[in-house]
Design a protein around this motif. Structure first.
Motif, PDB file in Angstrom:
ATOM      1  N   ILE A 159       1.208  -0.838  -0.227  1.00 55.54           N
ATOM      2  CA  ILE A 159       0.328   0.257   0.549  1.00 55.54           C
ATOM      3  C   ILE A 159       1.335   1.305  -0.129  1.00 55.54           C
ATOM      4  CG2 ILE A 159      -1.697   1.435   1.367  1.00 55.54           C
ATOM      5  CD1 ILE A 159      -2.798  -1.538  -0.112  1.00 55.54           C
ATOM      6  N   ARG A 160       1.791   1.117   0.411  1.00 54.51           N
ATOM      7  CA  ARG A 160       2.671   2.138   0.582  1.00 54.51           C
ATOM      8  C   ARG A 160       3.664   2.331  -0.558  1.00 54.51           C
ATOM      9  NH1 ARG A 160       3.579   0.750   5.861  1.00 54.51           N
ATOM     10  NH2 ARG A 160       5.761  -1.029   5.136  1.00 54.51           N
ATOM     11  N   THR A 161       4.246   1.264  -1.487  1.00 53.42           N
ATOM     12  CA  THR A 161       4.067   1.311  -2.733  1.00 53.42           C
ATOM     13  C   THR A 161       3.628   2.669  -3.578  1.00 53.42           C
ATOM     14  OG1 THR A 161       5.212  -0.033  -2.267  1.00 53.42           O
ATOM     15  CG2 THR A 161       4.948   0.513  -4.378  1.00 53.42           C
ATOM     16  N   ARG A 162       2.095   1.905  -3.563  1.00 56.66           N
ATOM     17  CA  ARG A 162       1.378   3.202  -4.514  1.00 56.66           C
ATOM     18  C   ARG A 162       0.912   4.092  -3.923  1.00 56.66           C
ATOM     19  NH1 ARG A 162      -4.504  -1.055  -4.367  1.00 56.66           N
ATOM     20  NH2 ARG A 162      -4.826   1.395  -5.477  1.00 56.66           N
ATOM     21  N   LEU A 163       0.777   4.423  -2.557  1.00 52.13           N
ATOM     22  CA  LEU A 163       0.791   5.744  -2.140  1.00 52.13           C
ATOM     23  C   LEU A 163       1.993   6.437  -3.000  1.00 52.13           C
ATOM     24  CD1 LEU A 163      -0.062   5.437   1.203  1.00 52.13           C
ATOM     25  CD2 LEU A 163      -1.284   6.305  -0.403  1.00 52.13           C
ATOM     26  N   ASP A 164       3.003   6.169  -3.154  1.00 49.55           N
ATOM     27  CA  ASP A 164       3.874   7.260  -2.859  1.00 49.55           C
ATOM     28  C   ASP A 164       3.688   6.416  -4.892  1.00 49.55           C
ATOM     29  OD1 ASP A 164       5.522   7.127  -1.203  1.00 49.55           O
ATOM     30  OD2 ASP A 164       6.579   4.328  -0.988  1.00 49.55           O
ATOM     31  N   ALA A 165       3.233   6.574  -5.759  1.00 50.81           N
ATOM     32  CA  ALA A 165       3.583   6.360  -6.812  1.00 50.81           C
ATOM     33  C   ALA A 165       1.837   7.312  -7.497  1.00 50.81           C
ATOM     34  CB  ALA A 165       3.170   4.140  -7.957  1.00 50.81           C
ATOM     35  N   LEU A 166       0.648   7.539  -6.427  1.00 49.36           N
ATOM     36  CA  LEU A 166      -0.028   7.994  -6.283  1.00 49.36           C
ATOM     37  C   LEU A 166       0.123   9.989  -7.126  1.00 49.36           C
ATOM     38  CD1 LEU A 166      -3.234   7.636  -3.947  1.00 49.36           C
ATOM     39  CD2 LEU A 166      -2.915   6.774  -7.153  1.00 49.36           C
ATOM     40  N   VAL A 167      -0.544  10.330  -7.998  1.00 49.50           N
ATOM     41  CA  VAL A 167      -0.338  11.603  -8.231  1.00 49.50           C
ATOM     42  C   VAL A 167      -1.289  12.505  -8.242  1.00 49.50           C
ATOM     43  CG1 VAL A 167       1.967  11.858  -9.240  1.00 49.50           C
ATOM     44  CG2 VAL A 167      -0.482  11.748 -10.982  1.00 49.50           C
ATOM     45  N   PRO A 168      -2.266  13.670  -8.284  1.00 46.47           N
ATOM     46  CA  PRO A 168      -3.361  13.826  -8.158  1.00 46.47           C
ATOM     47  C   PRO A 168      -3.678  14.484  -9.552  1.00 46.47           C
ATOM     48  CG  PRO A 168      -1.644  15.984  -7.611  1.00 46.47           C
ATOM     49  CD  PRO A 168      -1.066  14.787  -7.208  1.00 46.47           C
ATOM     50  N   ARG A 169      -4.996  14.281  -9.854  1.00 46.66           N
ATOM     51  CA  ARG A 169      -5.157  14.443 -11.333  1.00 46.66           C
ATOM     52  C   ARG A 169      -5.442  15.240 -11.762  1.00 46.66           C
ATOM     53  NH1 ARG A 169      -2.388  10.598 -13.330  1.00 46.66           N
ATOM     54  NH2 ARG A 169      -2.245   8.363 -12.259  1.00 46.66           N
ATOM     55  N   PRO A 170      -6.547  16.324 -12.521  1.00 44.51           N
ATOM     56  CA  PRO A 170      -6.656  17.853 -12.635  1.00 44.51           C
ATOM     57  C   PRO A 170      -8.155  17.549 -13.377  1.00 44.51           C
ATOM     58  CG  PRO A 170      -5.419  16.158 -14.935  1.00 44.51           C
ATOM     59  CD  PRO A 170      -5.248  15.847 -13.822  1.00 44.51           C
ATOM     60  N   TYR A 171      -8.253  16.182 -13.029  1.00 46.69           N
ATOM     61  CA  TYR A 171      -9.966  16.302 -13.145  1.00 46.69           C
ATOM     62  C   TYR A 171     -11.002  15.922 -11.585  1.00 46.69           C
ATOM     63  CZ  TYR A 171      -7.893  11.731 -14.407  1.00 46.69           C
ATOM     64  OH  TYR A 171      -6.863  10.793 -15.104  1.00 46.69           O
ATOM     65  N   PRO A 172     -12.026  15.628 -11.959  1.00 50.63           N
ATOM     66  CA  PRO A 172     -12.899  15.050 -10.363  1.00 50.63           C
ATOM     67  C   PRO A 172     -12.380  14.004 -10.587  1.00 50.63           C
ATOM     68  CG  PRO A 172     -14.212  16.931 -12.114  1.00 50.63           C
ATOM     69  CD  PRO A 172     -13.101  16.773 -12.792  1.00 50.63           C
ATOM     70  N   THR A 173     -13.211  13.534  -9.588  1.00 52.99           N
ATOM     71  CA  THR A 173     -13.113  12.042  -8.514  1.00 52.99           C
ATOM     72  C   THR A 173     -14.384  11.268  -9.936  1.00 52.99           C
ATOM     73  OG1 THR A 173     -15.130  13.156  -7.253  1.00 52.99           O
ATOM     74  CG2 THR A 173     -12.294  12.748  -6.508  1.00 52.99           C
ATOM     75  N   ASN A 174     -14.349  10.399  -9.571  1.00 53.40           N
ATOM     76  CA  ASN A 174     -15.088   9.173 -10.775  1.00 53.40           C
ATOM     77  C   ASN A 174     -15.837   8.846  -8.809  1.00 53.40           C
ATOM     78  OD1 ASN A 174     -17.334   8.515 -12.317  1.00 53.40           O
ATOM     79  ND2 ASN A 174     -15.377   7.181 -13.094  1.00 53.40           N
ATOM     80  N   ARG A 175     -16.214   9.153  -8.151  1.00 52.21           N
ATOM     81  CA  ARG A 175     -16.631   8.487  -6.900  1.00 52.21           C
ATOM     82  C   ARG A 175     -18.384   7.733  -7.377  1.00 52.21           C
ATOM     83  NH1 ARG A 175     -16.992  13.851  -3.885  1.00 52.21           N
ATOM     84  NH2 ARG A 175     -14.565  13.971  -3.160  1.00 52.21           N
ATOM     85  N   ALA A 176     -19.072   7.358  -8.130  1.00 52.44           N
ATOM     86  CA  ALA A 176     -19.740   6.971  -8.814  1.00 52.44           C
ATOM     87  C   ALA A 176     -20.005   5.419  -9.272  1.00 52.44           C
ATOM     88  CB  ALA A 176     -20.429   7.234  -9.751  1.00 52.44           C
ATOM     89  N   ALA A 177     -18.672   5.637 -10.214  1.00 52.32           N
ATOM     90  CA  ALA A 177     -18.283   4.396 -10.568  1.00 52.32           C
ATOM     91  C   ALA A 177     -16.867   3.216  -9.610  1.00 52.32           C
ATOM     92  CB  ALA A 177     -17.111   5.029 -11.748  1.00 52.32           C
ATOM     93  N   ILE A 178     -16.719   4.357  -8.341  1.00 52.68           N
ATOM     94  CA  ILE A 178     -15.847   3.718  -8.023  1.00 52.68           C
ATOM     95  C   ILE A 178     -16.363   2.610  -6.975  1.00 52.68           C
ATOM     96  CG2 ILE A 178     -14.811   3.442  -5.439  1.00 52.68           C
ATOM     97  CD1 ILE A 178     -12.966   3.880  -8.174  1.00 52.68           C
ATOM     98  N   ALA A 179     -18.349   3.455  -6.553  1.00 60.96           N
ATOM     99  CA  ALA A 179     -18.749   2.529  -5.799  1.00 60.96           C
ATOM    100  C   ALA A 179     -19.100   1.366  -5.948  1.00 60.96           C
ATOM    101  CB  ALA A 179     -19.986   3.971  -5.249  1.00 60.96           C
ATOM    102  N   ALA A 180     -19.981   1.635  -7.770  1.00 60.81           N
ATOM    103  CA  ALA A 180     -20.233   0.684  -8.382  1.00 60.81           C
ATOM    104  C   ALA A 180     -19.283  -0.601  -8.476  1.00 60.81           C
ATOM    105  CB  ALA A 180     -20.888   0.786  -9.628  1.00 60.81           C
ATOM    106  N   ALA A 181     -17.478  -0.536  -8.503  1.00 61.40           N
ATOM    107  CA  ALA A 181     -16.949  -1.201  -8.613  1.00 61.40           C
ATOM    108  C   ALA A 181     -17.087  -2.235  -7.089  1.00 61.40           C
ATOM    109  CB  ALA A 181     -16.104  -0.586  -9.214  1.00 61.40           C
TER     110      ALA A 181
END
Length: 941
Positions: free
Chosen positions: A152-174
């Motif tokens: 998980i720490r490795t994935r956190l290190d690779a994360l960057v902020p995206r320039p577009y809004p979140t896609n929470r609806a699709a995340i909730a469905a998955a």
């Protein structure tokens, strides 16, 4: 907290050892120091013997206090003191789900959010709990299953902020299906601090679907600032600054910049208490306003604090000329009145001084008109028609409106109309007509008017009709409900011919009285600035149908320009509204000659603060404003200083610090000998010279050393195996491969570098990225291998979802990378040495990505056996673990099996490697060589 101080202890029970300090003091008080030895003549000692009872001397009080301080410091250090503790928690028990918003709104304090996430993961890991991670701006096919904290720490290190809004609806469905399979025992949601319906729905979903304690980190106490879309008026450019919290008054500055980043102007803005929106106005000359490409809030590092301006916000100059007689006493009867009022918000009107078209047209062209609007001019003189045709072919837009004169004109004599017209026209409604007035039909997706709202009360009572032919559907931009064209257009050279089949006044329809008419003219004005762009890359298509705008300059989550994003897709050139997303991130699409801007925030955007009231059982916590400080290392360092001081004090009390003369001389002699025998300092140039000699004396393949011995050994073995295959099958005889330190070594010796991506390796520095960028622009090629084809979700495309892919995306975001595409079937790589259709390695499911070549029309592509491209691709990306497929020991035995085990797949992997090496060494000459038979046949040989 202790006594109001921001101090906490990770192991407070250790503090109980402080009660032992009095006992330590008592022991130190009873224990005397070691007697000091003095040399005296024996006779003198015997002479001065005195029989009396003596008490041993006690330790000095300051030495006792020093030792007590030493013991206290050690006890405090073992209690794990923390200054300014943040109070994070891993809620619940069992598997922990960490949800982090990584959209543009999270960019302003991204490091704080990531540090908070790391501390939460550390708490869960120390409790033996597995952790699942979800980033809400990433694709929904990311990995949700709990795993260990290191992954998980490795994935956190690779994360960057995206320039577009979140896609929470699709995340909730998955996530809904995953939550049923995995019972998470707690949820930590690191939100972006923004509320709204989407955030409330997602919060309710977390509580209802994952019935476990939920902790939400909502705000850092600072208002989030954003910039809404601008409004261009005749006198100024106005932008609205918005914020999420209006509790206090604040102010700031907007900075306008041109394409090169130079400041064009500044505009202050100020929020009053309670205000969530305020305006800033740029009062600049038209010439300077037209140079503005980017407006940003000074000091804000988010994509939402940036507004990009395209040709739609540049004030166009529109020339007006009418065939009707002027009547100054009745302006509402003039068709030019309606056009003037419609275009005033976004364009400057040029009204000729002379009604004579032969004089008016040259005047408007010389004044820099981008659009010339002609209302009901039926017949043009040959010289005027020739001047207009030349102007349109050079890139101008001729906008014509129908009327009695145009309806009566001969269809064969007027060439500056997009379609052939029937004489006479059509009347809808009235006592002598069987038909009724017609409304507008919805705009087609390929039309520049796509997405515009149509007023329901628009009616057309009369129009001129187009002669039906095969090109009419493609040239129709707007139509009536019965399908007859209302607006038609056709390209002429670099410009456009546009015809409204109704008048510009209200005599034939009430369209000029509606807001739809204003927006249609606005779209045409913006479209008129793109003729040069449509000429490049073969993007002009009949009627603009199917034309696309490739990514040109994109924004990252911090609002900085980047050259490209591997997941970005071209925009349709129709002008239809596009919401920012992973496929269409905010930025500029097109080319230097003309582009279209996609921004994060819409004109009516708001930034509502996060409201936890929608979640009945959630705990809301703020983000820490400062990072906690672990005091244990500092206390242990102080204890070490005290220990050294105690040792020196004991030596001093015992006389051990008094140095004899001969001891001092011995020390000096010893230091002199050590200095004389010390080896001379090593010179870094010798190592770099030897590396250069090894690289240039013989041809070698090279790989980038990652610091992971297992990966580096496999890369070396893989390139060694490929070198042996090259020696056996081609004229190239490479020597043993070299490992390259990407930060220190010179890269220009190698035409091709193999770079396996290690998610755990540190990110290259900005100087290293600049060095890599220069290497690629100067002719070098890098083959990036993420080696994660088996880790990707089935059906996933592009890059993302795995630690290696995220690390590669983070690296590429700092490089000037051109648009990429999978290797097309007619690319030179498919026939550089072997004829190939796929490019497998140890795995066979991934694609090989290269620089995207300019598109070719169907006729040219059918006749060209190989697609040449423009030189050699500077970047190649695969996920198939090429080196593992090539790797052999010195005896030629394969080190790892292919997946699935298939000798044919390994052979194709070797052929892929040979094709890549030959491609980087020889360029696109093969694209010319495959034409030799056709050339010889044409020459009759």
């Amino acid at each position: 907290m202790i006594a109001g101080l921001p101090l906490a202890f990770g192991a407070p029970l250790v503090l109980a050892a402080l009660v032992l300090l009095p006992a330590i003091w008592w022991l130190l008080k009873l224990t005397p120091p070691k007697p000091r030895l003095e040399s005296f003549p024996p006779t003198r000692i015997l002479a001065e013997i005195a029989r009396r009872d003596e008490q041993p001397a006690r330790s000095p009080w300051w030495l006792t206090a020093l030792r007590l301080l030493l013991a206290g410091l050690v006890i405090l250090a073992l209690a794990a003191p923390i200054w300014r503790p943040t109070g994070e928690s891993a809620p619940g028990s069992g598997p922990l789900l960490v949800v982090i918003d990584n959209d543009w709104a999270s960019a302003r304090d991204w490091e704080t959010r990531i540090d908070t996430a790391r501390r939460i993961v550390q708490l869960a890991e120390s409790a033996g709990r597995p952790v699942g991670l979800i980033a809400t701006a990433e694709p929904a096919n990311q990995e949700f299953a709990p795993t260990d904290g290191a992954a998980i720490r490795t994935r956190l290190d690779a994360l960057v902020p995206r320039p577009y809004p979140t896609n929470r609806a699709a995340i909730a469905a998955a996530l809904r299906s995953t939550a049923n399979a995995t019972e998470f025992g707690g949820v930590a949601w690191l939100s972006n601090g923004l509320g709204g319906q989407d955030a409330e729905d997602f919060g309710r979903f977390l509580e209802s679907s994952i019935q476990a304690p939920v902790t939400v980190y909502g705000s850092d106490g600072k208002a989030l600032l954003g910039l809404a879309a601008p409004v261009a008026t005749a006198d100024a450019l106005t932008l609205s600054a918005i914020r999420s919290d209006g509790a206090a008054a604040s102010s700031g500055t907007l900075v306008a910049r041109d394409m090169r980043g130079r400041s064009v102007g500044e505009a202050p803005f100020a929020f009053k208490t309670g205000d969530l929106r305020t305006d800033a106005v740029f009062n600049l000359p038209t010439e300077l306003r037209n140079e503005i490409v980017r407006v940003e809030i000074a000091g804000q590092q988010t994509a939402g604090a940036v507004q990009l301006l395209d040709d739609r916000f540049k004030r166009r100059r529109i020339g007006l000329i009418s065939g009707a007689s002027s009547d100054n006493a009745q302006p509402l009867l003039s068709p030019l009145y309606y056009i003037t009022r419609a275009v005033q918000p976004f364009a400057d009107v040029i009204e000729p001084r002379d009604a004579n078209a032969a004089l008016a047209v040259p005047q408007m062209i010389e004044a820099g008109a981008a659009v010339i609007a002609m209302a009901d001019i039926g017949t043009l003189t040959p010289d005027v028609e020739e001047k207009l045709a030349t102007w349109v072919e050079a890139g101008g837009t001729l906008l014509r409106f129908a009327g009695p004169r145009l309806a009566a004109a001969s269809a064969d004599t007027d060439t500056l109309i997009p379609v052939r017209l029937r004489e006479g026209g059509r009347v809808l409604g009235g006592s002598l007509s069987w038909s009724s007035p017609q409304p507008l039909a919805s705009f087609a997706a390929a039309s520049p008017f796509a997405g515009l709202a149509i007023a329901p009360d628009i009616e057309v009572r009369r129009q001129v009709l187009a002669e039906p032919d095969a090109n009419l559907p493609a040239r129709t931009w707007a139509a009536l409900a019965d399908g007859t064209p209302l607006v038609t257009a056709a390209p002429l050279g670099k410009g456009w011919l546009v015809l409204f089949h109704v008048t510009a006044d209200a005599s034939w329809s009430n369209l000029p009285l509606s807001g739809t008419f204003v927006e249609m003219l606005r779209r045409i004005s913006a479209f008129a600035s793109v003729p040069l762009m449509q000429d490049s890359a073969a993007k002009t298509v009949e009627g603009a149908a199917g034309a696309t705008l490739p990514p040109y300059r994109l924004l990252d989550g911090f609002g900085h320009f980047v050259s490209s994003d591997p997941m970005a897709r071209p925009l349709p050139a129709s002008g239809a509204p596009v919401d920012p997303s992973a496929e269409h991130p905010p930025g500029l699409y097109g080319s230097e000659d003309g582009f279209r801007a996609i921004n994060v925030l819409a004109p009516d955007a708001t930034l509502p603060p996060f409201d936890v009231s929608a979640m009945s059982r959630a705990e809301l916590r703020p983000y820490p404003t400062t990072a906690p400080i672990d005091l244990s290392p500092w206390l242990l360092l102080a204890a070490l200083v005290c220990l050294i001081a105690d040792a020196l004090a004991v030596l001093w009390l015992n006389g051990g610090l008094r140095m004899r003369r001969h001891a001092t001389a011995s020390v000096i002699v010893l230091l002199t000998l050590m200095h004389g025998l010390a080896p001379p300092p090593a010179h870094a140039d010798a190592a770099s010279d030897q590396f250069a000699m090894d690289a240039v004396n013989k041809s070698r393949l090279a790989y980038v050393r990652t610091g992971n011995s297992e990966i580096d050994d496999m890369s070396e073995a893989g390139l060694a195996g490929l070198s042996r295959a090259l020696s056996a099958r081609t004229a190239m005889e490479p020597d043993n491969p070299l490992g390259v330190d990407i930060e220190k070594d010179e890269l220009s010796f190698f035409p091709l570098l193999y770079w396996p991506i290690d998610p755990s390796s540190p990110m290259p520095s900005s100087q290293t990225l600049a060095k890599i960028d220069a290497y690629m622009k100067q002719g070098g090629s890098i083959l990036f291998d993420t080696r994660d084809e088996l880790e990707r979700a089935p059906g996933s495309t592009g890059f993302g979802g795995t630690p290696a892919a995220e690390r590669l995306r983070a690296m590429l975001s700092g490089l000037d990378i051109p648009p990429l595409e999978p290797v097309p079937g007619n690319h030179v790589l498919t026939k550089a040495f072997y004829l190939l259709e796929d490019f497998p390695g140890r795995y066979s499911g991934g694609q090989l990505w290269v620089e995207a070549s300019p598109p070719e029309d169907d006729a040219t592509a059918a006749q060209r056996p190989a697609r040449p491209g423009d030189g050699v691709s500077s970047i190649l990306i695969t996920e198939n673990d090429m080196a593992a497929a090539w790797a052999t020991d010195p005896d030629g035995r394969y080190l790892v099996p292919t997946v699935p085990p298939d000798p044919r797949q390994r052979e194709l992997a070797y052929r892929t490697g040979i094709n890549i090496v030959m491609y980087t060494l020889t360029g696109n000459y093969k694209a010319d060589q495959v034409h030799v038979p056709a050339l010889l046949e044409r020459l009759g040989q």
